[in-house]
Structures are given as C-alpha cells and as structure tokens.
Write a protein that holds these residues in place. Sequence first.
Motif, PDB file in Angstrom:
ATOM      1  N   ALA A   7       0.789  -1.259   0.158  1.00  0.00           N
ATOM      2  CA  ALA A   7       0.031   0.006  -0.198  1.00  0.00           C
ATOM      3  C   ALA A   7       0.874   1.196   0.148  1.00  0.00           C
ATOM      4  O   ALA A   7       1.619   1.552   0.934  1.00  0.00           O
ATOM      5  CB  ALA A   7      -0.842  -0.077   1.283  1.00  0.00           C
ATOM      6  N   TYR A 133     -12.668  -2.288  -1.893  1.00  0.00           N
ATOM      7  CA  TYR A 133     -12.004  -2.043  -0.735  1.00  0.00           C
ATOM      8  C   TYR A 133     -12.959  -2.008   0.531  1.00  0.00           C
ATOM      9  O   TYR A 133     -13.678  -1.044   0.833  1.00  0.00           O
ATOM     10  CB  TYR A 133     -11.199  -0.793  -0.729  1.00  0.00           C
ATOM     11  CG  TYR A 133     -10.519  -0.301   0.409  1.00  0.00           C
ATOM     12  CD1 TYR A 133      -9.943  -0.991   1.229  1.00  0.00           C
ATOM     13  CD2 TYR A 133      -9.844   0.932   0.154  1.00  0.00           C
ATOM     14  CE1 TYR A 133      -9.156  -0.674   2.326  1.00  0.00           C
ATOM     15  CE2 TYR A 133      -9.019   1.448   1.095  1.00  0.00           C
ATOM     16  CZ  TYR A 133      -8.808   0.478   2.164  1.00  0.00           C
ATOM     17  OH  TYR A 133      -7.764   1.055   3.227  1.00  0.00           O
ATOM     18  N   ILE A 135     -13.048  -2.021   4.681  1.00  0.00           N
ATOM     19  CA  ILE A 135     -12.395  -1.825   5.517  1.00  0.00           C
ATOM     20  C   ILE A 135     -13.155  -1.082   6.798  1.00  0.00           C
ATOM     21  O   ILE A 135     -13.110   0.161   6.887  1.00  0.00           O
ATOM     22  CB  ILE A 135     -11.056  -0.772   5.439  1.00  0.00           C
ATOM     23  CG1 ILE A 135     -10.137  -0.367   6.590  1.00  0.00           C
ATOM     24  CG2 ILE A 135     -11.584   0.483   4.550  1.00  0.00           C
ATOM     25  CD1 ILE A 135      -8.880  -0.026   6.282  1.00  0.00           C
ATOM     26  N   LEU A 138     -12.472   1.441   9.553  1.00  0.00           N
ATOM     27  CA  LEU A 138     -12.635   2.819   9.289  1.00  0.00           C
ATOM     28  C   LEU A 138     -13.946   3.258   8.809  1.00  0.00           C
ATOM     29  O   LEU A 138     -14.188   4.665   9.005  1.00  0.00           O
ATOM     30  CB  LEU A 138     -11.379   3.194   8.438  1.00  0.00           C
ATOM     31  CG  LEU A 138      -9.910   3.009   8.879  1.00  0.00           C
ATOM     32  CD1 LEU A 138      -8.924   3.300   8.059  1.00  0.00           C
ATOM     33  CD2 LEU A 138      -9.838   3.799  10.386  1.00  0.00           C
ATOM     34  N   THR A 163      -9.875  -5.971   4.547  1.00  0.00           N
ATOM     35  CA  THR A 163      -9.198  -5.210   5.779  1.00  0.00           C
ATOM     36  C   THR A 163      -9.978  -5.622   7.078  1.00  0.00           C
ATOM     37  O   THR A 163     -10.807  -4.478   7.367  1.00  0.00           O
ATOM     38  CB  THR A 163      -8.829  -3.915   5.529  1.00  0.00           C
ATOM     39  OG1 THR A 163      -8.169  -3.724   4.328  1.00  0.00           O
ATOM     40  CG2 THR A 163      -7.772  -3.372   6.716  1.00  0.00           C
ATOM     41  N   GLY A 185      -5.892  -7.496   4.262  1.00  0.00           N
ATOM     42  CA  GLY A 185      -5.454  -6.012   4.530  1.00  0.00           C
ATOM     43  C   GLY A 185      -4.956  -5.776   5.699  1.00  0.00           C
ATOM     44  O   GLY A 185      -4.708  -4.725   5.978  1.00  0.00           O
ATOM     45  N   ASP A 187      -1.854  -6.812   7.837  1.00  0.00           N
ATOM     46  CA  ASP A 187      -0.411  -7.187   7.844  1.00  0.00           C
ATOM     47  C   ASP A 187      -0.283  -8.277   9.173  1.00  0.00           C
ATOM     48  O   ASP A 187       0.556  -9.329   8.824  1.00  0.00           O
ATOM     49  CB  ASP A 187       0.798  -6.234   7.674  1.00  0.00           C
ATOM     50  CG  ASP A 187       0.224  -5.212   6.786  1.00  0.00           C
ATOM     51  OD1 ASP A 187      -0.642  -5.387   5.678  1.00  0.00           O
ATOM     52  OD2 ASP A 187       0.972  -4.260   6.683  1.00  0.00           O
ATOM     53  N   GLU A 188      -0.690  -7.789  10.200  1.00  0.00           N
ATOM     54  CA  GLU A 188      -0.444  -8.428  11.400  1.00  0.00           C
ATOM     55  C   GLU A 188      -1.332  -9.964  11.516  1.00  0.00           C
ATOM     56  O   GLU A 188      -1.047 -10.571  12.527  1.00  0.00           O
ATOM     57  CB  GLU A 188      -0.747  -7.566  12.552  1.00  0.00           C
ATOM     58  CG  GLU A 188      -2.283  -7.013  12.552  1.00  0.00           C
ATOM     59  CD  GLU A 188      -2.020  -5.815  12.002  1.00  0.00           C
ATOM     60  OE1 GLU A 188      -1.628  -5.461  10.958  1.00  0.00           O
ATOM     61  OE2 GLU A 188      -2.627  -4.858  12.555  1.00  0.00           O
ATOM     62  N   ILE A 202      -2.265  -6.723   0.555  1.00  0.00           N
ATOM     63  CA  ILE A 202      -1.964  -5.483   0.391  1.00  0.00           C
ATOM     64  C   ILE A 202      -1.883  -4.926   1.917  1.00  0.00           C
ATOM     65  O   ILE A 202      -2.609  -4.863   2.482  1.00  0.00           O
ATOM     66  CB  ILE A 202      -3.173  -4.878  -0.286  1.00  0.00           C
ATOM     67  CG1 ILE A 202      -3.191  -5.489  -1.540  1.00  0.00           C
ATOM     68  CG2 ILE A 202      -2.957  -3.286  -0.453  1.00  0.00           C
ATOM     69  CD1 ILE A 202      -4.811  -5.115  -2.435  1.00  0.00           C
ATOM     70  N   ILE A 239       5.370  -4.858  13.672  1.00  0.00           N
ATOM     71  CA  ILE A 239       4.195  -4.069  13.591  1.00  0.00           C
ATOM     72  C   ILE A 239       3.599  -3.547  14.754  1.00  0.00           C
ATOM     73  O   ILE A 239       3.069  -2.496  14.891  1.00  0.00           O
ATOM     74  CB  ILE A 239       3.094  -4.870  12.834  1.00  0.00           C
ATOM     75  CG1 ILE A 239       3.641  -5.479  11.262  1.00  0.00           C
ATOM     76  CG2 ILE A 239       1.650  -4.164  12.666  1.00  0.00           C
ATOM     77  CD1 ILE A 239       2.842  -6.389  10.442  1.00  0.00           C
ATOM     78  N   LEU A 243       2.924   0.594  15.358  1.00  0.00           N
ATOM     79  CA  LEU A 243       1.541   0.750  15.540  1.00  0.00           C
ATOM     80  C   LEU A 243       1.642   1.737  16.893  1.00  0.00           C
ATOM     81  O   LEU A 243       0.982   2.894  17.025  1.00  0.00           O
ATOM     82  CB  LEU A 243       0.460  -0.145  15.832  1.00  0.00           C
ATOM     83  CG  LEU A 243       0.160  -0.839  14.381  1.00  0.00           C
ATOM     84  CD1 LEU A 243      -0.620  -2.064  14.793  1.00  0.00           C
ATOM     85  CD2 LEU A 243      -0.677   0.139  13.508  1.00  0.00           C
ATOM     86  N   LEU A 247       1.699   4.982  13.201  1.00  0.00           N
ATOM     87  CA  LEU A 247       1.619   4.066  11.805  1.00  0.00           C
ATOM     88  C   LEU A 247       2.442   4.790  10.854  1.00  0.00           C
ATOM     89  O   LEU A 247       3.600   4.148  10.502  1.00  0.00           O
ATOM     90  CB  LEU A 247       0.235   3.581  11.429  1.00  0.00           C
ATOM     91  CG  LEU A 247       0.247   2.859  10.177  1.00  0.00           C
ATOM     92  CD1 LEU A 247       0.938   1.250  10.400  1.00  0.00           C
ATOM     93  CD2 LEU A 247      -1.211   2.509   9.975  1.00  0.00           C
ATOM     94  N   TYR A 248       1.968   5.698  10.144  1.00  0.00           N
ATOM     95  CA  TYR A 248       2.512   6.041   8.805  1.00  0.00           C
ATOM     96  C   TYR A 248       3.884   7.009   9.078  1.00  0.00           C
ATOM     97  O   TYR A 248       4.765   6.905   8.474  1.00  0.00           O
ATOM     98  CB  TYR A 248       1.622   7.019   8.185  1.00  0.00           C
ATOM     99  CG  TYR A 248       0.241   6.155   7.672  1.00  0.00           C
ATOM    100  CD1 TYR A 248       0.082   4.869   7.341  1.00  0.00           C
ATOM    101  CD2 TYR A 248      -0.998   6.814   8.012  1.00  0.00           C
ATOM    102  CE1 TYR A 248      -0.809   4.292   7.081  1.00  0.00           C
ATOM    103  CE2 TYR A 248      -2.099   6.047   7.696  1.00  0.00           C
ATOM    104  CZ  TYR A 248      -2.156   4.761   7.249  1.00  0.00           C
ATOM    105  OH  TYR A 248      -3.190   4.085   6.971  1.00  0.00           O
TER     106      TYR A 248
HETATM  107  C1  NAY Z   1      -4.621   0.968   2.600  1.00  0.00           C
HETATM  108  O1  NAY Z   1      -5.538   1.355   1.611  1.00  0.00           O
HETATM  109  O2  NAY Z   1      -3.582   1.666   2.480  1.00  0.00           O
HETATM  110  C2  NAY Z   1      -4.619   0.020   3.382  1.00  0.00           C
HETATM  111  O3  NAY Z   1      -5.898  -0.390   3.854  1.00  0.00           O
HETATM  112  C3  NAY Z   1      -3.714  -0.938   3.622  1.00  0.00           C
HETATM  113  C4  NAY Z   1      -4.001  -1.970   4.749  1.00  0.00           C
HETATM  114  C5  NAY Z   1      -3.414  -1.297   5.968  1.00  0.00           C
HETATM  115  N1  NAY Z   1      -4.317  -0.449   6.531  1.00  0.00           N
HETATM  116  C6  NAY Z   1      -4.492   0.790   6.881  1.00  0.00           C
HETATM  117  C7  NAY Z   1      -5.617   1.403   7.627  1.00  0.00           C
HETATM  118  O4  NAY Z   1      -3.267   1.370   7.170  1.00  0.00           O
HETATM  119  O5  NAY Z   1      -1.361  -2.596   6.156  1.00  0.00           O
HETATM  120  C8  NAY Z   1      -2.666  -2.090   6.650  1.00  0.00           C
HETATM  121  C9  NAY Z   1      -2.384  -1.821   8.145  1.00  0.00           C
HETATM  122  O6  NAY Z   1      -1.787  -0.551   8.131  1.00  0.00           O
HETATM  123  C10 NAY Z   1      -1.562  -2.736   8.982  1.00  0.00           C
HETATM  124  O7  NAY Z   1      -2.103  -4.038   8.822  1.00  0.00           O
HETATM  125  C11 NAY Z   1      -1.388  -2.186  10.284  1.00  0.00           C
HETATM  126  O8  NAY Z   1      -2.526  -2.341  11.132  1.00  0.00           O
END
Ligand code: NAY
Length: 288
Positions: A7, A133, A135, A138, A163, A185, A187-188, A202, A239, A243, A247-248
């Motif tokens: 991603a 997608y 999720i 969120l 996800t 979606g 990773d953990e 992803i 991870i 977290l 995260l980012y």
């Molecule tokens: C995206 O759209 O970028 C994603 O959903 C990628 C999946 C990630 N979700 C988010 C919300 O970032 O990789 C996951 C996530 O960051 C990871 O598993 C850590 O929780």
Amino acid sequence: MKKLYTALLTSFDKEGYINEKGLREIIRFNIDVNQVDGLYVGGSTGENFLLDTASKKLIFKIAFEETNGAVDLIAQVGSNDLHEAVELAKYVTDLGYKTISAVTPYYYKFDFEEVKNYYNTILAGVETDMIIYSIPFLTGVSLSVDQFAELFENEKIKGVKFTAADFYLLERMRTRFPDKLIYAGFDEMLLPALSLGVDGAIGSTFNVNAKRARATMEAVEKRDLDQAFLEQSKSNDLIEAILANGLYNTIKIILQEEGVDAGYCKEPMKKPSVEQIERAKEIYRTLV
Ligand code: NAY
C-alpha cells in the motif's frame, strides 16, 4: 502464486504538498529492494482521503510512470463524491491502469442499494477490473456474504481487499467465491488470512517488511507452519512497535533510515515528535 502488494505511501513536504522526488523513491524502493508484486495506489496508506482531485491524479500519474510496467498496479479511486470517483476511474484507465479499487462509501449510513449503485456507476464508464475495498473499522460499513454475492454479479468486480479481522466471514467468502480474488488487508494477521486461502495481501508495513511477509507466504505454500508462525511473530514484533509509535510517521522515518526521502504526513496528521523519531530509528535498528 500469491501476490504481495505494498500500500503505497505518499511523501509530502512540510507544508503538505506532494514531494514528487520522494514519492518516486518510495516506488523505486518497493520495486528494487522490496521486490513486491504490485502497488496499491491511493489507499489509506497514501493519505488519499486527505487529498484533492488534482493531487490524487498526480500520484496516479507518477506511480504509473515510475513503475513503467515493472509491477502490477491497483488504483483506489473510491470517494464519497461519486462524480470524483467516476472521473478518477476514467483518468487512471486512460493512463493505462488495468485494475481499480474503491472504498465502500462511508460516513453517511448508506443502504445496500446505494452501495451497489455506487460500484456500478463507477464501473459503467470503464473497462477495468475492480477490487472492492472493504475496511469496516474505518468506514463503519460491513458487507455480508450475500451482499458481496450481489456486488459480484457485476462481472468487472473481481474481488475484495479484505481489511477486517473477521475470519469466519473470510472463510465463508473463500468457500462461496473460489474464483474471486481476496487480498488480506491486515499485515499483522497475514498468516491466519493465508491459512484461509487468500490470494495475496495488500499492506502498509510491506513498505519496510516485505521480505518477511514474503517468507511467511512461502512457508505457508510449503505447509511449514512452524516457520510461518516464526516469520509472522517477527513481523508482529515490528508491527506492534510501529503501531505504538504512530503508523505512517514511523514507516516514513524507517524508510528515511533506508535512504528513501519518504517525507512527512499531511495535516491534520501530526509531524513526529523528537521522541517519536528516536523511537522509530530504534525500531529500525532492532526490529526491521
Ligand atoms: C490502504 O488502503 O492503504 C490499506 O488499507 C492497507 C492496509 C493497511 N491498513 C491501514 C488502514 O493502514 O497494512 C494495513 C495496516 O496499516 C497494517 O495492517 C497495520 O495495522
């Protein structure tokens, strides 16, 4: 062969504008060093939902140019402004993207007919494949197996980026839709998702942890569950630390330690504090 997609992050300058050189470096790092199979462009990790249309288009264009066919691309074009989603779908198709994705519409409590109309409207004007997608944590939008079945009636919809931590739903989906693509979606939770037969993953952390995620996939292919557990456990040490530190921002600092100009996050996301930066560097030294 199962596919590993990063991603894609977006590199921003201090003011929150796209840092093109940095974005190209992130893409190159994923192709040359991480050796992933593809990039998911314009997702949550790309901070897409903070961007205007022009910025989204610029990212799609840079990703298409820089990859130059070296890896698969999926363009996330979903938007609560359906006009924008349609426009972006056409834009990426004209660029040459073969697969798009769209987040379920969120914030308002849309009913299922509205969700279905959203996907069919985006797809009406283009000849690309679509990966839904999903999720729920969120968006607040959870789809049932029957609702996925109804969406999949549109043959352009080839699968879902799943996800969620609902492994019962994942198993029901795998069993009911053996021919659809399901990408994990979280990773953990890659290992449990692989055990239920997903087609790939992803993820954001693959920007800095692709080799270990690949090792988990390979161990599962070989039915070496002890090894797969070991790899997932090492990934999860990383991870968990990422977290806990943001995260980012943390992934971007780790990339910077790798020599990649990953830049800043865009406001309202915060700039990292001195402590966060120091901790991210320690995570890089000890866990990557
Ligand atoms: C995206 O759209 O970028 C994603 O959903 C990628 C999946 C990630 N979700 C988010 C919300 O970032 O990789 C996951 C996530 O960051 C990871 O598993 C850590 O929780």
